[in-house]
Enzyme design. Structure first.
Site, PDB file in Angstrom:
ATOM      1  N   SER A  61      -1.152  -7.976  46.826  1.00 50.45           N
ATOM      2  CA  SER A  61       0.289  -7.968  46.428  1.00 50.45           C
ATOM      3  C   SER A  61       0.667  -9.469  45.827  1.00 50.45           C
ATOM      4  O   SER A  61       1.617  -9.737  44.846  1.00 50.45           O
ATOM      5  CB  SER A  61       1.396  -7.809  47.221  1.00 50.45           C
ATOM      6  OG  SER A  61       1.323  -8.622  48.490  1.00 50.45           O
ATOM      7  N   ASP A 309      10.678 -13.530  53.787  1.00 51.44           N
ATOM      8  CA  ASP A 309       9.447 -13.495  53.222  1.00 51.44           C
ATOM      9  C   ASP A 309       8.859 -14.972  52.569  1.00 51.44           C
ATOM     10  O   ASP A 309       9.264 -15.530  51.857  1.00 51.44           O
ATOM     11  CB  ASP A 309       9.361 -12.541  52.136  1.00 51.44           C
ATOM     12  CG  ASP A 309       8.006 -12.407  51.405  1.00 51.44           C
ATOM     13  OD1 ASP A 309       7.008 -12.999  51.900  1.00 51.44           O
ATOM     14  OD2 ASP A 309       7.989 -11.392  50.415  1.00 51.44           O
ATOM     15  N   HIS A 312       5.237 -14.214  49.703  1.00 49.75           N
ATOM     16  CA  HIS A 312       5.064 -13.803  48.149  1.00 49.75           C
ATOM     17  C   HIS A 312       5.982 -15.095  47.805  1.00 49.75           C
ATOM     18  O   HIS A 312       6.473 -16.147  48.235  1.00 49.75           O
ATOM     19  CB  HIS A 312       5.729 -12.497  48.039  1.00 49.75           C
ATOM     20  CG  HIS A 312       4.891 -11.447  48.581  1.00 49.75           C
ATOM     21  ND1 HIS A 312       4.963 -11.031  49.977  1.00 49.75           N
ATOM     22  CD2 HIS A 312       3.557 -11.060  48.009  1.00 49.75           C
ATOM     23  CE1 HIS A 312       4.159 -10.030  50.080  1.00 49.75           C
ATOM     24  NE2 HIS A 312       3.590  -9.886  49.225  1.00 49.75           N
TER      25      HIS A 312
END
Length: 333
Positions: A61, A309, A312
């Site tokens: 990702s 998060d 990312h």
């Protein structure tokens, strides 16, 4: 390189929009910085370089975020009728097409590069991660004809032991064994490099490997309160040479060794070393401003850092800088 700086005040807000136009050998890059976001717009030069070609990002990702960044960089200069997006291979392969240039910018989901039980692009959160360390063809058949291949694999390996399968999934005679992660990581990259050596057209394809993408989950590492993470962080880390504990130099050494061996066999892979420059960007993550796959609990809502998060990256943001480096290599190699 000539630099031109000027500012533009937004009519919708009081914030300053800063623009930086960079003229490099007749090509123009324009950077906009505003509201804490970074947008890099690469004009026709990159699309001309990609005319009749495939640029394929392969991995997890994080490299998917780099793919999205690259798509956004070229999307703004294309009319709606001259671009498209579609998926194939059970949505593992996502393809952005610039029709006028017959150019494609693609992402293939393969978080461990070799075959694994995490290969489904949606249902990959499995409790017992297993790799077929010698099997890569299932994925590699989708990369074979690419002109530019950009790989990564790191985060999904971050555990002391990996479950390795010799045989096929569902095969009752398959052999499973727990192996130390670093050893399995090397085995997988050797499988990857062997495939490249045999299948890559050396006269056509440029190869890249993106180094570790750092995470910012331990605020005590940069001098903040113990137990905090990237939540509510708004400034960069200023300590020169800062290096977080979750960035593993031993894993990067494995990559370098495998790439050096490939070079000795006549195949060049350029390492895009984005780790150090990204280490400083503790404020560059989505934090709590991300898609939540499951409803938040009352406990999570009361403690936002618990679901922040810090892995990312925001877009526009850090992956745009990674793509500037990639752009430079693509254009000048």
């Amino acid at each position: 390189m000539n630099l031109i700086h000027y500012t533009k005040r937004s009519s919708a807000a009081s914030c300053q929009k800063k623009w930086l136009a960079r003229h490099l050998e007749g090509r123009t890059l324009v950077t906009r910085i505003g509201d804490g976001n970074l947008t890099i717009v690469i004009f026709q030069a990159l699309l001309e370089r990609l005319r009749n070609k495939r640029l394929v990002f392969v991995g997890d990702s994080l490299i998917r975020g780099q793919w999205v960044s690259m798509v956004c960089l070229v999307d703004s200069i294309l009319p709606k009728t001259l671009k498209s997006m579609h998926s194939t291979a059970n949505a593992s392969l996502n393809i952005f097409k610039a029709k006028e240039y017959n150019a494609s910018i693609e992402h293939y989901w393969s978080p461990l590069l070799v075959e694994s039980n995490s290969d489904d692009p949606v249902n990959h959160r499995v409790p017992e991660r297993t790799v077929r360390v010698n099997a890569i063809e299932k994925h590699a058949k989708y990369w074979t004809d690419a002109d530019f291949l950009v790989f990564n694999t790191y985060l999904w390996w971050r555990r002391p032991l990996m479950n390795v399968l010799w045989g096929s999934f569902g095969d009752p005679d398959g052999v499973y064994k727990k192996v130390k992660m670093l050893r399995v990581y090397e085995m997988a990259l050797r499988t990857w490099s062997d495939w490249l050596e045999v299948h890559v057209n050396r006269k056509k394809t440029q190869l890249f490997f993106v180094s570790m993408s750092p995470i910012h989950t331990r605020a005590e590492e940069w001098g903040a309160d113990n137990g905090n993470n990237c939540y509510n962080e708004t400034d960069m880390i200023t300590e020169e040479g800062y290096w977080g504990q979750d960035s593993d130099p031993k894993m990067m050494q494995v990559v370098e060794n495998v790439v050096d061996d490939l070079k000795a066999r006549g195949l060049s892979v350029q390492i895009l070393n984005i780790t150090q420059l990204s280490e400083y960007r503790k404020e560059g993550h989505p934090s709590i401003y991300r898609k939540q796959w499951y409803p938040l609990t009352k406990e999570q809502i009361a403690n936002p850092k618990s679901y922040a998060d810090c892995i990312h990256w925001c877009l526009p943001g850090v992956p745009d800088v990674w793509n500037e480096l990639l752009y430079a290599y693509i254009f000048h190699q």
